[in-house]
Design an enzyme around this catalytic site. Structure first.
Site, short mmCIF file in Angstrom:
data_model
loop_
_atom_site.label_atom_id
_atom_site.label_comp_id
_atom_site.label_asym_id
_atom_site.label_seq_id
_atom_site.Cartn_x
_atom_site.Cartn_y
_atom_site.Cartn_z
N TYR A 59 13.20 36.40 -49.38
CA TYR A 59 14.29 35.76 -48.64
C TYR A 59 14.47 34.46 -49.02
O TYR A 59 13.19 33.45 -48.89
CB TYR A 59 13.55 35.95 -47.48
CG TYR A 59 14.50 36.95 -46.69
CD1 TYR A 59 16.12 36.21 -46.19
CD2 TYR A 59 14.59 37.65 -45.70
CE1 TYR A 59 16.62 37.16 -45.62
CE2 TYR A 59 14.69 39.14 -44.62
CZ TYR A 59 15.94 38.53 -45.52
OH TYR A 59 16.79 39.00 -44.45
N GLU A 61 17.31 32.30 -47.19
CA GLU A 61 18.37 31.83 -46.64
C GLU A 61 18.70 30.46 -46.64
O GLU A 61 17.90 29.62 -46.66
CB GLU A 61 17.81 32.00 -45.04
CG GLU A 61 18.83 33.36 -44.77
CD GLU A 61 18.61 33.72 -43.19
OE1 GLU A 61 18.95 35.08 -42.48
OE2 GLU A 61 18.34 32.38 -42.39
N ASP A 205 42.03 33.91 -57.80
CA ASP A 205 40.82 35.24 -57.75
C ASP A 205 41.64 35.82 -59.08
O ASP A 205 41.85 36.71 -59.53
CB ASP A 205 41.41 36.17 -56.66
CG ASP A 205 40.32 37.45 -56.81
OD1 ASP A 205 39.61 37.36 -57.53
OD2 ASP A 205 40.53 38.57 -55.51
N THR A 231 34.21 37.65 -60.15
CA THR A 231 32.92 38.45 -60.15
C THR A 231 32.20 37.58 -61.30
O THR A 231 32.68 37.68 -61.83
CB THR A 231 33.23 40.37 -60.44
OG1 THR A 231 34.68 39.89 -61.20
CG2 THR A 231 34.17 40.68 -58.70
N LYS A 234 32.73 42.20 -64.32
CA LYS A 234 32.92 42.52 -65.25
C LYS A 234 32.87 42.38 -66.67
O LYS A 234 31.61 42.34 -67.36
CB LYS A 234 34.81 42.55 -64.24
CG LYS A 234 34.90 43.10 -62.89
CD LYS A 234 36.48 42.83 -62.67
CE LYS A 234 36.39 43.94 -61.45
NZ LYS A 234 35.30 43.05 -60.23
N ARG A 240 26.36 43.02 -60.81
CA ARG A 240 27.23 43.01 -59.78
C ARG A 240 27.33 41.74 -58.67
O ARG A 240 26.23 42.28 -58.11
CB ARG A 240 26.95 44.46 -58.57
CG ARG A 240 28.18 45.36 -58.12
CD ARG A 240 27.97 46.47 -58.13
NE ARG A 240 28.01 46.91 -59.37
CZ ARG A 240 29.67 47.09 -59.83
NH1 ARG A 240 30.37 46.80 -58.51
NH2 ARG A 240 29.65 47.81 -61.49
C1 LIG Z 1 41.00 40.66 -58.05
C2 LIG Z 1 39.58 41.23 -57.58
N1 LIG Z 1 39.30 39.95 -56.41
C3 LIG Z 1 37.97 41.29 -55.20
C4 LIG Z 1 37.78 42.03 -55.76
C5 LIG Z 1 36.44 42.62 -55.09
O1 LIG Z 1 35.16 42.11 -56.17
P1 LIG Z 1 33.93 43.38 -55.38
O2 LIG Z 1 34.16 44.99 -55.59
O3 LIG Z 1 32.78 42.72 -56.08
O4 LIG Z 1 33.88 42.90 -54.13
C6 LIG Z 1 38.03 42.61 -57.64
C7 LIG Z 1 37.38 44.04 -57.44
O5 LIG Z 1 37.63 44.57 -58.91
C8 LIG Z 1 39.41 41.82 -58.22
O6 LIG Z 1 39.36 42.69 -58.75
#
Ligand SMILES: Cc1ncc(COP(=O)(O)O)c(C=O)c1O
Length: 412
Positions: A59, A61, A205, A231, A234, A240
């Site tokens: 843990y 935090e 993003d 993320t 990918k 993940r």
């Molecule tokens: C552009 C974009 N933002 C956010 C996400 C969210 O990722 P997660 O599924 O890990 O929450 C994705 C997932 O494919 C994505 O393609």
């Protein structure tokens, strides 16, 4: 230590054969079908080892040297290492590696910069915006006032004139650039210019292209965006999870938006696995991989077009392709079903300005397996034949197994 070592599999098989069989069945599924889901990849065994390590027990935090739990000396070092590697890899002043997922990263970015009710400009969902970009089913659509920009009806490319026009009219507090299905590079300099003009924050993003960025095969949003969300699972080929990059001035706001605002204890095994993935992504071998991912996607897109599918934007700059199967006489859902029966796994997606659903596919996983451009041609031909309804599923499956057998993701 990973679940795919024989030793661990044996321990699990003895203690809980039911779960062990599920893990092995999933490994078999992944190894014997073609993984063309654009958001998936095969991590290294080293990443799996970190994920399956005793760090999962801890843990933690808070942040290194400021934890709410004792005994964090070692995991503090793991988190600092992951942060250091992420900053070096992407040229960022600050990295938060605790976000549990891409969605958690976006939630934290909004929490750091916005108040409920603020206006946000983002790619509309029908054109490839993510759920967190204003879906009414998601917190983003409930708590913020999203305005959606789109893509040009002819070219499928982001309509930059519309972005500027909507920004001037709506004066958003933040502009989001990034998509789940946009196959082309994003012009971050353009978005920065518009954000500056209207006094908005820019959030990139980069969940999809961040792995290509790491390998030098796509433009880096870090110099342009106030906050970059991503993320790690990918093209980047890590565990993940999510990650946030920003400058020093937003570091504290971002960290507090992750913990304690939106998350509790950090997942230290995942953070260690992120550190491993960042280490791998900094190597010349990963740069070669990232460029091959794009070369494969371009080749695959070209052959899909030759087979009669309509490829959105006429091709790709990235790992990702979207295509309309309607010219082959079937809608996207039917096509996906036929392909699944043959062992070719991909997604459906919305088609910009189309009525039905298209296909979304990517080359990250098959490239990790070692497949190259000759295999992409073979996959395109097989995919089109299966979508058209011939050959028989069994024949197609046999060809898939021949391919995957020649390129096992985890050679034993
Ligand atoms: C552009 C974009 N933002 C956010 C996400 C969210 O990722 P997660 O599924 O890990 O929450 C994705 C997932 O494919 C994505 O393609």
């Amino acid at each position: 230590m990973s679940v795919i070592t024989l030793h661990e599999a044996d321990v699990l098989r003895q203690q809980d054969p039911e779960v062990a069989e599920l893990l092995l069945a999933e490994l078999r599924r992944q190894s014997t079908s073609l993984q063309l889901i654009a958001a998936e990849n095969f991590t290294s065994r080293a990443v799996l080892a970190a994920l399956g390590s005793p760090l999962a027990n801890k843990y933690a935090e808070g942040y290194p040297a400021a934890r709410h739990h004792g005994g964090c000396e070692i995991v503090d070092m793991a988190e600092r290492l992951a942060v250091r590697r992420a900053c070096a890899l992407f040229g960022a002043r600050h990295a938060n590696v605790q976000a549990h997922s891409g969605s958690s990263a976006v939630l934290a970015a909004y929490a750091a910069l916005l108040r409920p009710g603020d206006t946000v400009l983002a790619l509309g969902l029908p054109y490839g915006g993510h759920l967190t970009h204003g879906s009414p089913a998601n917190f983003s659509g409930r708590w913020f006032d999203f305005v959606g920009y789109g893509v040009d009806a002819e070219t499928g490319l982001i309509d930059h004139d519309q972005v500027r026009h909507l920004a001037r009219n709506h004066r958003p507090k933040a502009i989001v650039c990034g998509s789940i299905a946009y196959p082309r590079h994003i012009d971050y300099a353009f978005f920065r210019e518009v954000a500056d003009e209207v006094g908005a924050y820019l959030i990139a993003d980069a969940a999809h292209p961040i792995g290509l960025v790491a390998g030098g095969a796509a433009p880096n949003p870090v110099p342009y965006a106030d906050i970059v969300c991503a993320t790690t699972h990918k093209v980047l080929r890590g565990p993940r999870g999510g990650m946030i990059l920003c400058g020093a001035e937003l570091a504290e706001r971002v960290d507090r938006a992750v913990f304690p605002f939106t998350q509790g204890g950090a997942q230290m095994h995942t953070i260690a696995a992120k550190a491993v993935a960042f280490g791998e992504a900094a190597t010349p071998a990963f740069a070669t991989y990232a460029h091959q991912v794009v070369a494969n996607a371009r080749t695959l897109a070209g052959h899909l077009a030759e087979e009669g599918l309509t490829v959105t934007t006429g091709g790709t700059d990235t790992h990702l392709i979207t295509a309309d199967a309607a010219p082959l006489g079937v809608d996207g859902r039917t096509a996906r079903g036929r392909l699944a029966a043959a062992g070719i796994v991909l997604d459906c997606c919305a088609l910009p300005h189309g009525d039905g659903r298209g296909l979304r596919l990517g080359t990250a996983a098959v490239t990790t397996q070692g497949m190259g451009e000759p295999e992409m041609e073979r996959i395109a031909k097989l995919l089109a034949a299966v979508v058209r309804g011939h050959p028989e599923p069994a024949g197609a499956r046999a060809e898939v197994q021949e391919l995957t057998g020649a390129f096992p993701p985890y050679p034993s």
